[in-house]
Design a protein around this motif. Structure first.
Motif, mmCIF file in Angstrom:
data_model
loop_
_atom_site.group_PDB
_atom_site.id
_atom_site.type_symbol
_atom_site.label_atom_id
_atom_site.label_comp_id
_atom_site.label_asym_id
_atom_site.label_seq_id
_atom_site.Cartn_x
_atom_site.Cartn_y
_atom_site.Cartn_z
ATOM 1 N N ILE A 163 11.566 15.195 -1.345
ATOM 2 C CA ILE A 163 10.438 16.127 -1.330
ATOM 3 C C ILE A 163 9.151 15.349 -1.553
ATOM 4 O O ILE A 163 9.062 14.522 -2.475
ATOM 5 C CB ILE A 163 10.599 17.217 -2.401
ATOM 6 N N VAL A 164 8.170 15.608 -0.707
ATOM 7 C CA VAL A 164 6.876 14.942 -0.831
ATOM 8 C C VAL A 164 5.797 15.997 -1.065
ATOM 9 O O VAL A 164 5.632 16.925 -0.262
ATOM 10 C CB VAL A 164 6.535 14.130 0.437
ATOM 11 N N MET A 165 5.102 15.883 -2.173
ATOM 12 C CA MET A 165 3.922 16.699 -2.437
ATOM 13 C C MET A 165 2.707 15.980 -1.850
ATOM 14 O O MET A 165 2.717 14.754 -1.714
ATOM 15 C CB MET A 165 3.702 16.891 -3.940
ATOM 16 N N THR A 166 1.680 16.730 -1.531
ATOM 17 C CA THR A 166 0.440 16.100 -1.077
ATOM 18 C C THR A 166 -0.631 16.348 -2.130
ATOM 19 O O THR A 166 -1.151 17.459 -2.260
ATOM 20 C CB THR A 166 -0.003 16.653 0.285
ATOM 21 N N THR A 167 -0.925 15.316 -2.890
ATOM 22 C CA THR A 167 -1.966 15.408 -3.904
ATOM 23 C C THR A 167 -3.246 14.819 -3.313
ATOM 24 O O THR A 167 -3.379 14.720 -2.096
ATOM 25 C CB THR A 167 -1.539 14.709 -5.205
ATOM 26 N N SER A 168 -4.197 14.440 -4.133
ATOM 27 C CA SER A 168 -5.473 13.942 -3.621
ATOM 28 C C SER A 168 -6.239 13.215 -4.716
ATOM 29 O O SER A 168 -6.084 13.524 -5.908
ATOM 30 C CB SER A 168 -6.321 15.112 -3.116
ATOM 31 N N SER A 169 -7.060 12.276 -4.292
ATOM 32 C CA SER A 169 -7.955 11.620 -5.249
ATOM 33 C C SER A 169 -8.901 12.635 -5.882
ATOM 34 O O SER A 169 -9.391 12.432 -6.996
ATOM 35 C CB SER A 169 -8.763 10.524 -4.551
ATOM 36 N N ASN A 197 8.239 12.866 -4.815
ATOM 37 C CA ASN A 197 7.091 11.980 -4.906
ATOM 38 C C ASN A 197 5.838 12.705 -4.426
ATOM 39 O O ASN A 197 5.915 13.820 -3.910
ATOM 40 C CB ASN A 197 7.325 10.723 -4.061
ATOM 41 N N ALA A 198 4.698 12.048 -4.582
ATOM 42 C CA ALA A 198 3.431 12.626 -4.136
ATOM 43 C C ALA A 198 2.664 11.610 -3.305
ATOM 44 O O ALA A 198 2.687 10.407 -3.592
ATOM 45 C CB ALA A 198 2.591 13.068 -5.328
ATOM 46 N N LEU A 199 2.003 12.114 -2.300
ATOM 47 C CA LEU A 199 1.181 11.301 -1.417
ATOM 48 C C LEU A 199 -0.274 11.681 -1.645
ATOM 49 O O LEU A 199 -0.620 12.864 -1.626
ATOM 50 C CB LEU A 199 1.579 11.569 0.031
ATOM 51 N N ALA A 200 -1.123 10.693 -1.871
ATOM 52 C CA ALA A 200 -2.571 10.937 -2.024
ATOM 53 C C ALA A 200 -3.261 10.294 -0.830
ATOM 54 O O ALA A 200 -3.569 9.104 -0.834
ATOM 55 C CB ALA A 200 -3.082 10.345 -3.332
ATOM 56 N N PRO A 201 -3.500 11.067 0.234
ATOM 57 C CA PRO A 201 -4.011 10.473 1.477
ATOM 58 C C PRO A 201 -5.525 10.482 1.603
ATOM 59 O O PRO A 201 -6.213 11.337 1.047
ATOM 60 C CB PRO A 201 -3.405 11.393 2.544
ATOM 61 N N THR A 202 -6.020 9.518 2.358
ATOM 62 C CA THR A 202 -7.397 9.546 2.843
ATOM 63 C C THR A 202 -7.308 9.379 4.348
ATOM 64 O O THR A 202 -6.880 8.326 4.833
ATOM 65 C CB THR A 202 -8.238 8.406 2.245
ATOM 66 N N ALA A 203 -7.650 10.420 5.089
ATOM 67 C CA ALA A 203 -7.472 10.371 6.536
ATOM 68 C C ALA A 203 -8.507 11.226 7.237
ATOM 69 O O ALA A 203 -9.078 12.154 6.652
ATOM 70 C CB ALA A 203 -6.068 10.846 6.917
ATOM 71 N N LYS A 236 -7.141 6.706 10.341
ATOM 72 C CA LYS A 236 -6.159 7.328 11.214
ATOM 73 C C LYS A 236 -5.029 7.953 10.384
ATOM 74 O O LYS A 236 -4.502 7.315 9.460
ATOM 75 C CB LYS A 236 -5.564 6.300 12.175
ATOM 76 N N PRO A 237 -4.623 9.187 10.709
ATOM 77 C CA PRO A 237 -3.497 9.802 9.993
ATOM 78 C C PRO A 237 -2.223 8.960 10.038
ATOM 79 O O PRO A 237 -1.436 8.960 9.084
ATOM 80 C CB PRO A 237 -3.302 11.131 10.730
ATOM 81 N N GLU A 238 -2.027 8.220 11.132
ATOM 82 C CA GLU A 238 -0.812 7.412 11.266
ATOM 83 C C GLU A 238 -0.682 6.360 10.163
ATOM 84 O O GLU A 238 0.440 5.995 9.787
ATOM 85 C CB GLU A 238 -0.792 6.731 12.646
ATOM 86 N N SER A 239 -1.815 5.881 9.661
ATOM 87 C CA SER A 239 -1.768 4.902 8.563
ATOM 88 C C SER A 239 -1.158 5.526 7.313
ATOM 89 O O SER A 239 -0.365 4.896 6.610
ATOM 90 C CB SER A 239 -3.171 4.389 8.248
ATOM 91 N N VAL A 240 -1.533 6.766 7.054
ATOM 92 C CA VAL A 240 -0.995 7.479 5.892
ATOM 93 C C VAL A 240 0.485 7.792 6.106
ATOM 94 O O VAL A 240 1.314 7.664 5.201
ATOM 95 C CB VAL A 240 -1.786 8.778 5.642
ATOM 96 N N MET A 279 6.627 8.916 -7.872
ATOM 97 C CA MET A 279 5.566 7.991 -7.491
ATOM 98 C C MET A 279 4.412 8.741 -6.845
ATOM 99 O O MET A 279 4.624 9.678 -6.084
ATOM 100 C CB MET A 279 6.102 6.957 -6.503
ATOM 101 N N ILE A 280 3.207 8.328 -7.171
ATOM 102 C CA ILE A 280 2.023 8.805 -6.470
ATOM 103 C C ILE A 280 1.572 7.665 -5.569
ATOM 104 O O ILE A 280 1.073 6.641 -6.047
ATOM 105 C CB ILE A 280 0.891 9.198 -7.438
ATOM 106 N N LEU A 281 1.793 7.817 -4.279
ATOM 107 C CA LEU A 281 1.429 6.785 -3.315
ATOM 108 C C LEU A 281 0.094 7.142 -2.678
ATOM 109 O O LEU A 281 -0.049 8.197 -2.063
ATOM 110 C CB LEU A 281 2.509 6.660 -2.243
ATOM 111 N N CYS A 282 -0.876 6.279 -2.838
ATOM 112 C CA CYS A 282 -2.201 6.480 -2.253
ATOM 113 C C CYS A 282 -2.268 5.688 -0.953
ATOM 114 O O CYS A 282 -1.821 4.532 -0.898
ATOM 115 C CB CYS A 282 -3.280 5.990 -3.220
#
Length: 309
Positions: free
Chosen positions: A147-153, A191-197, A215-219, A235-238
């Motif tokens: 399961i991946v949550m989408t968090t944010s800076s 885990n959680a993903l903190a994206p910048t896209a 680019k979204p593909e980088s995230v 894990m919080i992956l930025c």
């Protein structure tokens, strides 16, 4: 090592555009069967259309993959349950859930309508809760889940005009932290993903030359790692623009004050020691904080008893 999702079934929410679309396409390209969930609303959550989700499904199928479009509103548990039921009827399992659906209703807190605060919380937080609840028992029974949550800076560090969004995104981290403990023995990793896209969510916030780098593909490259059998947990992956980092919560070792010293004045006098990061650590659960303070208190009582002996 090549990452392959053959035989896995994934649900990606908010997958009609932006990051969700990128995640769905990448999972499918590596063999996963993908449920493309998207209500099809505008960036602020208004409106609905199935066109975007169907377009992503068509793209996956044209490339030889398998996909299913579903327009469930993630805030509506009945619709979410229908989405999961259709997934189970077609493929018999759910291995991966990426909680990506979200909206923006930015304004400074002084000017923000509370209905806009509630709606953003509902979509991001209850949307993730509903989708996770709908697949949780399935993952427990099959002894496997990612399961991946989408968090944010914006949640981790704050961002002007986003009290609602920041609160919702930090709530997902708290949700993750406890799911990690409850899912551990069932091989459910969260885990959680903190994206910048560059997506619909950010198109008005940054200049075009900067958006071209995001680019979204980088995230998605990082998101897919969180979906693998080898995925970490808690894990919080930025990720953004080719950069990857982890964010973690640490707590200082702190101090102990004897009962007769437990006053606000004494706390203030020891402020530097309280903030000393020399022996800070990452706590495995909330109980570990209680244990730490109780050990300090116990050691004090022991030393006091020894001194009176």
């Amino acid at each position: 090592m090549s990452i392959d999702f053959s035989g896995r079934v994934a649900i990606v929410t908010g997958a009609g555009n932006g990051l969700g679309r990128s995640h769905a396409l990448a999972l499918a390209a590596r063999g996963a069967k993908v449920v493309v969930n998207d209500l099809g609303g505008a960036r602020d959550g208004s409106g609905a259309s199935s066109d975007a989700a169907k377009a992503v499904v068509a793209e996956i199928e044209a490339a030889g993959g398998e996909a299913l479009a579903h327009g469930a509103n993630v805030t509506n548990m009945e619709q979410v349950q229908d989405m999961v039921a259709q997934t189970m009827a077609r493929w018999g399992r759910v291995d991966i859930l990426i909680n990506n659906a979200g909206i923006l209703r930015d304004k400074s807190f002084a000017k923000m309508d509370l209905d806009d605060f509630r709606l953003v919380m509902d979509v991001h937080v209850m949307g993730a809760v509903n989708c996770t609840k709908a697949v949780w028992e399935i993952m427990r029974e099959q002894q496997y889940g990612r399961i991946v949550m989408t968090t944010s800076s914006s949640g981790l560090y704050g961002n002007f005009g986003q009290t609602n969004y920041g609160a919702a995104k930090m709530a997902q981290v708290g949700f993750m932290n406890t799911l990690v403990l409850e899912g551990d023995k069932y091989n459910i990793r969260v885990n959680a993903l903190a994206p910048t896209a560059a997506t619909r969510m950010t198109e008005d916030l940054m200049p075009a030359e900067v958006l071209d780098m995001l680019k979204p593909e980088s995230v998605t490259a990082g998101a897919l790692v969180l979906c693998t059998e080898q995925a970490p947990t808690k894990m919080i992956l930025c990720a953004g623009a080719g950069g990857f980092a982890s964010a973690r919560l640490f707590e200082t070792d702190g101090i102990f004050l004897a009962p007769e010293q437990q006053t606000p004045e004494a706390v203030l006098e020891n402020w530097d020691a309280i903030n000393n990061t020399a022996e800070q650590s990452e706590l495995a659960s909330g109980m570990k904080q209680s244990e730490k303070f109780l050990v300090k208190a116990f050691n004090y009582l022991q030393s006091k008893g020894s001194g009176n002996a």
